[in-house]
Design an enzyme around this catalytic site. Structure first.
Site, PDB file in Angstrom:
ATOM      1  N   HIS A  42      41.617  47.938  60.249  1.00 37.10           N
ATOM      2  CA  HIS A  42      41.851  47.096  61.424  1.00 37.10           C
ATOM      3  C   HIS A  42      42.800  47.837  62.350  1.00 37.10           C
ATOM      4  CE1 HIS A  42      43.087  42.832  63.049  1.00 37.10           C
ATOM      5  NE2 HIS A  42      42.749  43.677  64.015  1.00 37.10           N
ATOM      6  N   GLU A  69      37.575  46.843  62.162  1.00 34.05           N
ATOM      7  CA  GLU A  69      37.945  45.508  62.618  1.00 34.05           C
ATOM      8  C   GLU A  69      38.750  45.653  63.901  1.00 34.05           C
ATOM      9  OE1 GLU A  69      38.208  43.074  58.402  1.00 34.05           O
ATOM     10  OE2 GLU A  69      40.067  43.759  59.348  1.00 34.05           O
ATOM     11  N   HIS A 189      38.653  37.748  53.031  1.00 35.14           N
ATOM     12  CA  HIS A 189      39.981  37.234  53.356  1.00 35.14           C
ATOM     13  C   HIS A 189      40.517  36.403  52.195  1.00 35.14           C
ATOM     14  CE1 HIS A 189      43.206  37.126  56.269  1.00 35.14           C
ATOM     15  NE2 HIS A 189      43.479  35.907  55.844  1.00 35.14           N
TER      16      HIS A 189
END
EC number: 2.6.99.2
Length: 235
Positions: A42, A69, A189
């Protein structure tokens, strides 16, 4: 079911001392060698863990699949098109959050979403949206031109008992609905070594993305063993 390993927290540890170790690229290669089917990173707007040079190094080195991400900004769109990862995943982003706190608000961004996605897909990059496991979000993702969706499993991870079972069923139904809408499905997640096994019961989920739990385990047993243990659990 495949395993994608998020290596953000290798960078978090490195940045604690602002030195070169541990190297996220080296961690990614170890994860791949141990059976990971993809690497996730990310690149946040504040660069709190992964940095631009990390992304460049990952693009040069990752042999499986690189999933970037990113927030829905012009800067990240440009970086994605320049870097050409196999996949980008659009996620919500708040500067004050410790980690991504929920699914991407497709309803709010829908008018801009298709235009944002179009040049990324034209560059040969698949597009995923990190969404809540509900039919409305899935419908909008399909209409916007997303190739796949990543179902947010954070609520499942935080619950227990009957509430967790109910959330799992919500994810199961969402995965089936997404496939019926022509989307590929991954999930992530909050997944860890204690709560991942039920997902073997959802054949529509092709891949799980796991970061914090796996990197935390790797601190004790090393990345290769942490990856192998997770692969054993997801079957």
């Amino acid at each position: 079911m495949r395993l994608a390993v998020n290596i953000d927290h290798i960078a978090t540890l490195r940045n604690a001392r602002n030195e070169g170790e541990p190297d996220p690229v080296a961690a990614a290669l170890l994860a791949e060698e141990s059976g990971a089917a993809g690497i996730v990173c990310h690149l946040r707007e504040d660069r709190r863990h992964i940095r631009d040079n990390d992304l460049k190094g990952l693009r040069r080195s990752v042999k499986t699949k690189l999933d970037l991400e990113m927030a829905m900004t012009e800067e990240m769109q440009r970086i994605a098109i320049e870097t050409v990862p196999e996949l980008i995943t659009l996620v919500p982003e708040k500067r004050e959050e410790l980690t991504t706190e929920g699914g991407f608000d497709i309803e709010r961004h829908f008018k801009r979403l298709a235009l944002f996605i179009e040049p990324i897909r034209a560059a040969g990059i698949e597009v995923s949206l990190f969404i809540e496991p509900d039919s409305r979000s899935i419908d909008l993702a399909a209409e916007a031109g997303s190739d796949l969706v990543e179902l947010h499993t954070g609520s499942y991870a935080l619950k227990s008992g009957e509430e967790q079972t109910a959330e799992f069923e919500r994810i199961r139904h969402a995965a089936k609905y997404a496939v019926d809408r022509g989307l590929k499905v991954v999930a992530g997640h909050g997944l860890n070594y204690r709560n991942i096994q039920p997902f073997r019961q959802i054949p529509e989920i092709e891949e799980v993305s796991i970061g914090h739990a796996l990197i935390a385990r790797a601190a004790f047993v090393g990345i290769p063993e942490a990856v192998r243990e997770m692969l054993d659990l997801i079957g």
